[in-house]
Design a protein around this motif. Structure first.
Motif, PDB file in Angstrom:
ATOM      1  N   MET B 123      42.668  50.115  34.681  1.00 36.46           N
ATOM      2  CA  MET B 123      42.306  51.070  33.636  1.00 36.46           C
ATOM      3  C   MET B 123      40.917  50.780  33.063  1.00 36.46           C
ATOM      4  SD  MET B 123      44.952  53.081  33.295  1.00 36.46           S
ATOM      5  CE  MET B 123      45.122  53.758  31.645  1.00 36.46           C
ATOM      6  N   CYS B 125      39.920  48.507  30.810  1.00 34.08           N
ATOM      7  CA  CYS B 125      40.140  48.495  29.363  1.00 34.08           C
ATOM      8  C   CYS B 125      38.840  48.255  28.601  1.00 34.08           C
ATOM      9  CB  CYS B 125      41.115  47.377  28.992  1.00 34.08           C
ATOM     10  SG  CYS B 125      42.659  47.444  29.881  1.00 34.08           S
ATOM     11  N   PRO B 128      39.446  44.219  27.445  1.00 37.56           N
ATOM     12  CA  PRO B 128      40.322  43.811  28.540  1.00 37.56           C
ATOM     13  C   PRO B 128      41.014  42.472  28.295  1.00 37.56           C
ATOM     14  CG  PRO B 128      38.044  44.207  29.255  1.00 37.56           C
ATOM     15  CD  PRO B 128      38.040  44.132  27.775  1.00 37.56           C
ATOM     16  N   ALA B 129      42.324  42.488  28.450  1.00 36.35           N
ATOM     17  CA  ALA B 129      43.092  41.252  28.325  1.00 36.35           C
ATOM     18  C   ALA B 129      42.649  40.249  29.382  1.00 36.35           C
ATOM     19  CB  ALA B 129      44.581  41.559  28.476  1.00 36.35           C
ATOM     20  N   VAL B 147      35.276  46.762  34.681  1.00 33.50           N
ATOM     21  CA  VAL B 147      35.680  45.364  34.537  1.00 33.50           C
ATOM     22  C   VAL B 147      35.643  44.761  35.938  1.00 33.50           C
ATOM     23  CG1 VAL B 147      37.560  43.810  33.922  1.00 33.50           C
ATOM     24  CG2 VAL B 147      37.095  45.810  32.513  1.00 33.50           C
ATOM     25  N   CYS B 164      47.693  41.184  31.932  1.00 35.92           N
ATOM     26  CA  CYS B 164      47.312  42.590  32.092  1.00 35.92           C
ATOM     27  C   CYS B 164      48.492  43.493  31.714  1.00 35.92           C
ATOM     28  CB  CYS B 164      46.875  42.882  33.520  1.00 35.92           C
ATOM     29  SG  CYS B 164      46.636  44.659  33.796  1.00 35.92           S
ATOM     30  N   PHE B 166      48.937  46.513  32.221  1.00 34.35           N
ATOM     31  CA  PHE B 166      49.229  47.562  33.201  1.00 34.35           C
ATOM     32  C   PHE B 166      49.632  46.982  34.561  1.00 34.35           C
ATOM     33  CE2 PHE B 166      46.122  49.259  30.141  1.00 34.35           C
ATOM     34  CZ  PHE B 166      46.882  50.293  29.620  1.00 34.35           C
ATOM     35  N   ILE B 168      48.013  45.233  36.851  1.00 33.06           N
ATOM     36  CA  ILE B 168      47.067  45.655  37.873  1.00 33.06           C
ATOM     37  C   ILE B 168      46.605  44.548  38.831  1.00 33.06           C
ATOM     38  CG2 ILE B 168      44.735  46.574  38.226  1.00 33.06           C
ATOM     39  CD1 ILE B 168      46.972  48.630  37.559  1.00 33.06           C
ATOM     40  N   LYS B 183      41.473  43.771  42.559  1.00 37.40           N
ATOM     41  CA  LYS B 183      41.761  44.972  41.767  1.00 37.40           C
ATOM     42  C   LYS B 183      40.615  45.960  41.930  1.00 37.40           C
ATOM     43  CE  LYS B 183      39.684  44.230  37.293  1.00 37.40           C
ATOM     44  NZ  LYS B 183      38.886  45.461  37.451  1.00 37.40           N
TER      45      LYS B 183
END
Ligand code: SF4
Ligand code: SF4
Ligand code: SF4
Lengths: 404, 320
Positions: B123, B125, B128-129, B147, B164, B166, B168, B183
């Motif tokens: 995604m 983000c 981002p985590a 990212v 993450c 999601f 991913i 990813k």
């Protein structure tokens, strides 16, 4: 053995415990060693397989479940059990509870080995294990809780090694070096306690970043605190379990210790553990209240959660209190074991069972993961025994002054 | 000769000093935790012109050409484009894996039992985590919004996969020596060039995917919702989820029915670790003071009771 020490070679004296090679080999043909050998015969080729073929063929790890028992047990439990080192260090050096002296060296050794073998377990788990020092020397992810842990574990290992050094040099009869490290050890212990507090909780903080994956009954903003407080109970219980085992296995090394005195100390540790367990239980309840997940208590995961906190936190808290009240050292020892099991259950819950609880594919370890974990634990126990049989861990070396 | 070596030594010293300085700085950061940096992340409004993609799931026909194009551009194992027409893959809901940066899944609309196709990929983000979790900074949020991952430092700890929201990042489990985390790259090597568009967006035959500035796409999404009353759920998925994502979704049915988590809320994941990192600095400053106090106190009180200590001397053990 009535050979005079002068006639023995260095190797004979230091490594073979004053025996000839043949005698030494013979003395090692015991039941426990055969079991250890059996485990290692299977584990060592499995370990080799992991490195040659990679994580895919050897583990049940997947994209959905990236962490398994090597993190959940080897790392999380290993480090929690090593907390005895810092708990005893605090009691002895900081709080000045000098009567706990007999626990300090064994606890520090257990702590050192606990961390060392946690890192060994990590090496199996890391995809690129040979880059283990990268967070220290190559690339710094300073916003990561894991970065904190990497540094702390590295520094803490160094600290504990320094704390253990006096015993090594006493064994090797190196006076100068021993004196030197003896003085350093106090500083290292205090620095180590500081590090311990931080990374025991940091291991819990790892999961702060996975709110959508860890079951709400286990996920809490307080999870760093849970990990820290439970590590203290783990450390105390481990000291009780390990010392009572040591006193059985290494009977002749502790012949000088008055059993009544030892039992009294065990009971007083149980008293402290009881108080900490109660605190831990209260914190767990606050955690549930905080995230308001009462309604989840009566689901399958809820029952499992209650099994953990009632059976392995509240029950041992009362059992310890009972043992203390009736001065029953056997109850205290049993309860310590129960607490240790409870810590394993908790770490496995957080990392594996309650993690990804809503995912389609659940993880369970492959036999190779289990065998490698068993192998690592076996190696750790062997290392502990090898050292205790040679170095002054359970007793004071007669040639060196004893007061700290 | 002599001078040369002196210069060399001086240079070495210099390097060493630099190195030690750097080490001390990071050591300090390691001990303290970079709470301040984490705070900076929160308040950072993001690069203004960063890109995004709007995925309109009502338009997607499930042709899976984006999967093919992605494999093609990123040199992933690929099959002829014809074989992507095979509909049986939709029988299971798939996720990203090593060698698969993006997948299209089929979900069924329970109202009219028509299929809804939903493309899934990173995604990208806004907060981002994965970036905040990696302890060797292998992930980075670029000004363009992508990212991206740097394989040259990754240790393979897989913490990024844990955090993450999601699910991913994937891992090359079958690679024994040099496994990578894989990813979607947002086709950074295309979009960072003037006029570049992600390969998947480029091939999409029905404009279900639309590439552009994120801010414009959000406007466009709301416009579509407004101009087609009753067609869409009144929500742009990704506008605020976990603090916002570069990829945005429109849907006719609730998002949790098409495989997008609706329980994530606006929680900025990197922020969750921040309180802890702040506490670390507090502990680091206050603990030594507390300890010293206790230590001094215990010294004073134990002086008198010293003599009563039990002695624990004995001879060395004898069996192995
Ligand atoms: S979706 Fe996951 S991998 Fe992609 S940027 Fe967000 S946290 Fe990172
Ligand atoms: S697996 Fe690699 S990229 Fe992911 S957190 Fe670990 S080191 Fe960083
Ligand atoms: S943006 Fe590029 S890498 Fe990402 S899914 Fe599309 S084609 Fe693949």
């Amino acid at each position: 053995m009535d050979r005079s020490p002068e006639s023995l070679s260095w190797v004979q004296e230091k490594i073979f415990l004053g025996k000839t090679f043949r005698e030494y080999l013979k003395s090692n043909l015991t039941l426990s060693n055969s079991i250890a050998a059996l485990i290692l015969i299977v584990a060592i080729p499995t370990m080799a397989y992991r490195f040659v073929r990679g994580l895919g063929p050897s583990t049940n790890l997947s994209d959905i479940n990236p962490w398994g028992i090597w993190i959940g047990i080897d790392m999380l439990c290993g480090v929690a059990f090593a907390a005895g080192g810092f708990v005893m260090g605090t009691a002895f050096y900081i709080l000045g509870l000098k009567e706990y002296r007999i626990f300090v060296r064994p606890a520090i050794l257990t702590g050192f080995l606990g961390y060392l073998f946690a890192v060994v377990g990590l090496i199996f788990d890391l995809g690129r294990y040979y880059r283990l020092p990268y967070p220290m020397f190559v690339s710094f992810g300073v916003t990561s809780i894991m970065f904190l842990i990497a540094w702390h574990v590295a520094l803490y290992l160094a600290c504990q090694f320094v704390e253990w050094c006096p015993a090594i040099f006493e064994w090797l009869n190196m006076r100068k070096a021993r004196q030197w490290f003896y003085r350093l050890a106090v500083g290292a212990t205090i620095f180590g306690i500081l590090l311990s507090t931080l990374h025991q909780s940091a291991l819990g903080a790892i999961f702060l970043l996975a709110p959508g994956k860890l079951h709400p009954l286990w996920y809490s903003e307080l999870i760093p605190l849970f990990f820290f407080v439970s590590a203290v109970t783990a450390g105390m219980s481990m000291v009780i379990v390990e010392s009572s085992l040591s006193h059985r296995v290494f009977r002749n090394q502790v012949a000088h210790i008055d059993h009544g005195h030892f039992d009294r100390l065990t009971i007083s540790l149980g008293k402290a553990a009881s108080a900490v367990l109660l605190t831990y239980f209260a914190l767990k309840i606050i955690g549930v209240a905080h995230s308001n997940s009462w309604n989840l208590l009566f689901t399958h995961y809820g029952y499992w959660f209650m099994f953990e906190i009632l059976g392995f936190i509240l029950l041992p808290a009362f059992l310890f209190a009972y043992g203390v009240r009736w001065k029953n050292v056997r109850v205290v020892r049993f309860t310590a074991l129960l607490t240790v099991l409870g810590i394993i259950l908790n770490r496995v819950n957080v990392c594996i069972i309650a993690f990804n609880w809503n995912a389609a594919v659940r993880y369970y370890p492959s036999w190779m993961e289990v065998v490698i974990t068993l192998g690592i634990i076996t190696l750790e126990i062997l290392a502990f025994r090898w050292i205790v049989n040679r170095m002054p861990i359970l007793y004071d070396h007669p040639k060196f002054e004893s007061s700290h | 000769m002599l001078r040369k070596s002196k210069v060399r030594i001086a240079a070495m010293r210099m390097n060493r000093r630099k190195f030690l300085g750097r080490l001390a700085a990071t050591g300090g950061a390691a001990l303290l935790g970079r709470a301040s940096q984490a705070i900076a992340i929160d308040n950072f409004p993001g690069y203004r012109d960063r890109y995004g993609v709007l995925v309109d799931t009502t338009l997607c026909i499930g042709c899976r050409r984006c999967e093919w194009a992605c494999n093609e551009w990123n040199k992933l194992p690929n099959k002829p484009i014809k074989s992507f027409e095979d509909k049986t893959v939709f029988d299971t809901v798939r996720r990203t894996h090593a060698g698969t940066f993006t997948v299209v899944n089929r979900h069924i609309d329970s109202n009219d039992s028509k299929p809804v196709y939903v493309k899934k990929q990173c995604m990208h983000c806004e907060e981002p985590a994965c970036v905040s979790a990696c302890f060797v900074k292998a992930f980075r949020k670029t000004p363009e919004g992508a990212v991206v991952y740097d394989a040259s430092v990754c240790v393979g700890c897989r913490y990024c996969m844990i955090v993450c929201p999601f699910d991913i990042p994937a891992f090359e489990y079958d690679e024994p020596l040099t496994p990578l985390v894989t990813k979607c790259t947002f086709c950074f090597d295309r979009i960072s060039k003037e006029g570049g568009v992600p390969a998947c967006v480029n091939i999409c035959p029905v404009e279900s995917l639309r590439f552009g500035r994120r801010a414009d796409l959000i406007k466009l999404a709301h416009e579509r919702i407004r101009n087609n009353p009753g067609k869409y759920i009144n929500h742009v998925y990704g506008e605020h989820e976990v603090g916002g994502t570069s990829w945005l979704y429109l849907s006719a049915i609730p998002f949790d029915k098409i495989g997008l988590r609706t329980d994530l809320g606006r929680t900025i994941i990197p922020k969750l670790g921040k309180t802890f990192l702040t506490a670390v600095s507090v502990v680091l400053v206050s603990w030594p003071v507390l300890f010293t106090g206790l230590y001094v106190f215990s010294r004073m009180s134990s002086k008198s009771s010293r003599e009563n200590m039990p002695s624990t001397k004995m001879k060395a053990g004898k069996d192995g």
